[in-house]
Structure formats: C-alpha cells, structure tokens
Scaffold this motif. Sequence first.
Motif, PDB file in Angstrom:
ATOM      1  N   PHE A   1      -1.314  -7.773  -7.142  1.00  0.00           N
ATOM      2  CA  PHE A   1      -2.732  -7.025  -7.211  1.00  0.00           C
ATOM      3  C   PHE A   1      -2.671  -6.191  -5.763  1.00  0.00           C
ATOM      4  O   PHE A   1      -3.297  -5.338  -5.758  1.00  0.00           O
ATOM      5  CB  PHE A   1      -3.585  -7.964  -7.028  1.00  0.00           C
ATOM      6  CG  PHE A   1      -5.266  -7.449  -7.156  1.00  0.00           C
ATOM      7  CD1 PHE A   1      -5.722  -7.292  -8.564  1.00  0.00           C
ATOM      8  CD2 PHE A   1      -5.806  -7.217  -6.086  1.00  0.00           C
ATOM      9  CE1 PHE A   1      -6.773  -6.620  -8.716  1.00  0.00           C
ATOM     10  CE2 PHE A   1      -7.071  -6.500  -6.156  1.00  0.00           C
ATOM     11  CZ  PHE A   1      -7.517  -6.254  -7.489  1.00  0.00           C
ATOM     12  N   LEU A   2      -2.246  -6.662  -4.668  1.00  0.00           N
ATOM     13  CA  LEU A   2      -2.335  -5.827  -3.508  1.00  0.00           C
ATOM     14  C   LEU A   2      -1.004  -4.902  -3.175  1.00  0.00           C
ATOM     15  O   LEU A   2      -1.123  -4.563  -2.059  1.00  0.00           O
ATOM     16  CB  LEU A   2      -2.214  -6.994  -2.305  1.00  0.00           C
ATOM     17  CG  LEU A   2      -3.552  -8.053  -2.283  1.00  0.00           C
ATOM     18  CD1 LEU A   2      -3.203  -9.051  -1.370  1.00  0.00           C
ATOM     19  CD2 LEU A   2      -4.657  -7.325  -2.099  1.00  0.00           C
TER      20      LEU A   2
ATOM     21  N   LYS B   1      -0.595  -2.380  -5.685  1.00  0.00           N
ATOM     22  CA  LYS B   1      -0.690  -1.466  -7.101  1.00  0.00           C
ATOM     23  C   LYS B   1       0.034  -0.055  -6.420  1.00  0.00           C
ATOM     24  O   LYS B   1      -0.363   0.445  -5.427  1.00  0.00           O
ATOM     25  CB  LYS B   1      -2.259  -1.507  -7.151  1.00  0.00           C
ATOM     26  CG  LYS B   1      -2.375  -2.658  -8.103  1.00  0.00           C
ATOM     27  CD  LYS B   1      -3.537  -2.249  -8.961  1.00  0.00           C
ATOM     28  CE  LYS B   1      -4.020  -3.398  -9.935  1.00  0.00           C
ATOM     29  NZ  LYS B   1      -5.051  -4.388  -9.085  1.00  0.00           N
TER      30      LYS B   1
ATOM     31  N   GLN C   1      -2.698  -2.002   1.239  1.00  0.00           N
ATOM     32  CA  GLN C   1      -3.704  -1.767   2.060  1.00  0.00           C
ATOM     33  C   GLN C   1      -3.622  -0.376   3.054  1.00  0.00           C
ATOM     34  O   GLN C   1      -3.788  -0.263   4.216  1.00  0.00           O
ATOM     35  CB  GLN C   1      -3.459  -2.795   3.317  1.00  0.00           C
ATOM     36  CG  GLN C   1      -3.457  -4.298   2.870  1.00  0.00           C
ATOM     37  CD  GLN C   1      -4.867  -4.571   2.249  1.00  0.00           C
ATOM     38  OE1 GLN C   1      -5.994  -3.881   2.760  1.00  0.00           O
ATOM     39  NE2 GLN C   1      -4.908  -5.771   1.499  1.00  0.00           N
ATOM     40  N   VAL C   2      -3.285   0.449   2.071  1.00  0.00           N
ATOM     41  CA  VAL C   2      -3.512   2.191   2.269  1.00  0.00           C
ATOM     42  C   VAL C   2      -2.262   2.314   3.273  1.00  0.00           C
ATOM     43  O   VAL C   2      -1.965   3.555   3.135  1.00  0.00           O
ATOM     44  CB  VAL C   2      -4.767   2.387   3.157  1.00  0.00           C
ATOM     45  CG1 VAL C   2      -4.773   3.883   3.387  1.00  0.00           C
ATOM     46  CG2 VAL C   2      -6.178   2.080   2.196  1.00  0.00           C
ATOM     47  N   LEU C   3      -2.060   1.480   4.179  1.00  0.00           N
ATOM     48  CA  LEU C   3      -1.033   1.950   5.132  1.00  0.00           C
ATOM     49  C   LEU C   3       0.313   1.893   4.748  1.00  0.00           C
ATOM     50  O   LEU C   3       1.238   2.278   5.601  1.00  0.00           O
ATOM     51  CB  LEU C   3      -1.299   1.400   6.513  1.00  0.00           C
ATOM     52  CG  LEU C   3      -2.773   1.345   6.847  1.00  0.00           C
ATOM     53  CD1 LEU C   3      -3.145   0.275   8.005  1.00  0.00           C
ATOM     54  CD2 LEU C   3      -3.152   2.676   7.614  1.00  0.00           C
TER      55      LEU C   3
ATOM     56  N   PRO D   1      -2.166  -7.742  10.012  1.00  0.00           N
ATOM     57  CA  PRO D   1      -2.877  -8.887  10.275  1.00  0.00           C
ATOM     58  C   PRO D   1      -2.407 -10.279   9.581  1.00  0.00           C
ATOM     59  O   PRO D   1      -3.498 -11.023   9.197  1.00  0.00           O
ATOM     60  CB  PRO D   1      -4.378  -8.677   9.986  1.00  0.00           C
ATOM     61  CG  PRO D   1      -4.003  -7.580   8.710  1.00  0.00           C
ATOM     62  CD  PRO D   1      -2.692  -6.896   9.056  1.00  0.00           C
TER      63      PRO D   1
END
Lengths: 183, 77
Positions: free
Chosen positions: B35-36, B38, B43-45, B60
């Motif tokens: 899910f993380l 996709k 996380q954008v980065l 993190p």
Amino acid sequence: MARVAKEMVEKAGVNVNQLVELLVKNASAELTTFYYYTILRVNLIGLEGEGIKEIAEVARIEDRNHFEALVPRIYELGGKLPDCMKEFHDISACPPANLPKDPKDIKGILKVLVEAERCAVRGYTQICNMTAGKDHRTYDLALAILNEEIEHESWFSEFLGEGPSGHFMRRGETSPFVSKFLK
Amino acid sequence: MIKLTKSELSHYNGTDNNPGYIAYNGKIYNITDSFLWKKGKHQVLHTAGEDLTEALKEAPHGEDLLDRVPVIGELIE
Ligand code: HEM
Ligand SMILES: [Fe+2]
Ligand SMILES: [Fe+2]
C-alpha cells in the motif's frame, strides 16, 4: 494561496511540491484513521475492551483535529485535496487501520492502533526534519501533531504490555498541542 | 531467487504495469503489492527500481520494516 508565505519556504530551500504532497498524504492518513478508529472503537467492548475505549476515542477525535489543522497549510502552500475521496483514501501515508478478522481480538485491535500511531510518528518526524529552520509554520504544525501522536503511541503501547508510558490519560480538552491551529 | 544488475533493476519501477522492486543491502525486495509503494513511489521521496541502501539512513524507520515485503533475489554487479 499565500504567495509570499510559499515564496519564503521555497527560498529557504524546501521542495514545496514534495512537502505539499506529503502534507496531503498525511491529511489522508488522519481522516482515514478517524474513520477506521470509529470502527475499532465501537468494537472495544467487554471486560478487556472497555478500558481502552476512552483512549481510542481521544486518539480518534485528535486525528480528526489533525486533518482539520493540516488543510489550511496545504492550501496556503498552493496545494489542494483530491476531488475524489476514494483517491484520497488510497494515497494515505499510512496503511488502512482495519478491524482484525476476529473483532473480539482486543489485543489485535490494540496492535492495529499502535501501528497506526507509529506510522504517524514516523510521518511527522519526516515533515519536521524537512522543515526545521526553514518552513517555520509547517514545522510548528507538524511538531504540534507529533507531540500528540507520541502520546497516542505511548497509551496503546502501555496496554500492549510494552512497559510504562509515563503518561496519564487526557484531562480536559482534546488536542492540547494542536488546538491553537483550530481556532 | 532472481539476480539483477542495477540497470536491470531500474526497469522494475512500478509504473506502466511493471512490477516494483527495490534493492537494499544486496537484496531485492518486491514492493508491488505494498500500500505504501503505490505506482513505485514511497512517501513522495523514494522510487522503486533503485538501490535504496543509502536512502534508508535518512528515513524515519530502520531496515526492520523491510521484513514486511518479500525478498525475491539479489543485486549483482
Ligand atoms: C524519507 C524517507 C522515508 C519515509 C518518510 C518513510 C516512511 C515510511 C512510513 C511512515 C512507513 C509506514 C511505517 C509504519 O507502518 O509504521 C514506511 C514503511 C516502509 N518503508 Fe519507508 N520511508 C522512507 C524511506 C524508505 C526507504 C529508503 C526504504 C527502502 C530501503 C523504505 C522501505 C519501506 C518499507 C518496505 C515499508 C513497509 C511497507 C509495507 O508495510 O508494505 N522506506 N516507510
Ligand atoms: Fe493524527
Ligand atoms: Fe494518532
């Protein structure tokens, strides 16, 4: 959009597009968690569940507050929320906090709760790291939210038997850190 | 277990129906169903198809979270 406010953040060296995208993903995590926690909270019943119901409720309300507090900053920085709520759900910075298959599995529910909080702690730590000393307003907001997420994590972790949290249940108003952004 | 070079790995970036793989410390992980991750973005980065060993140092979280996705091979020279 707050043109000069955005310009200041860009000038400080923050990639505003990336930051806004992260804020939107975390806003999604808050609103979806608010929804999933509603389901978790109604299932926190019986001899084991009842004692946890109240902190789950506080964590739920504070997550809704976090969503509310994030939205203005997203628009100030030139971002927006997706038109489609389904799309919004699917871009969440944290996975869905689903009810365990056995809804009577209170320990299972607690694990879902603590994992959701841990994901949030990670997300806001990242936003604080990206904005510290550069984007003062987003930093202030992310730090306020982080303070509350850390408390949520510690409440649930204590119930899971991971040791004392050193914290006490909320007394009085919810969101002691984030409330200044909600006025 | 598959073996991929860095340039072969770059094909598995999670976009255009390609599966998404990432490398960490010589191992290749399949993040297609996460899910993380996709569309191969995390996380954008971070982007799939890359060796993220160095990037994790700034993240993190630690490498323990990699246990949540399957290992499918190794990165070779
Ligand atoms: C700024 C960088 C990063 C941020 C902000 C970030 C953030 C996160 C967050 C918030 C989670 C969810 C954690 C939880 O549920 O408690 C997560 C999971 C994960 N991260 Fe990262 N991460 C970063 C970099 C990385 C890197 C470089 C890698 C790969 C080497 C990585 C691999 C993973 C994996 C495999 C998961 C688990 C996915 C799953 O459960 O399906 N992350 N990350
Ligand atoms: Fe929250
Ligand atoms: Fe929370």
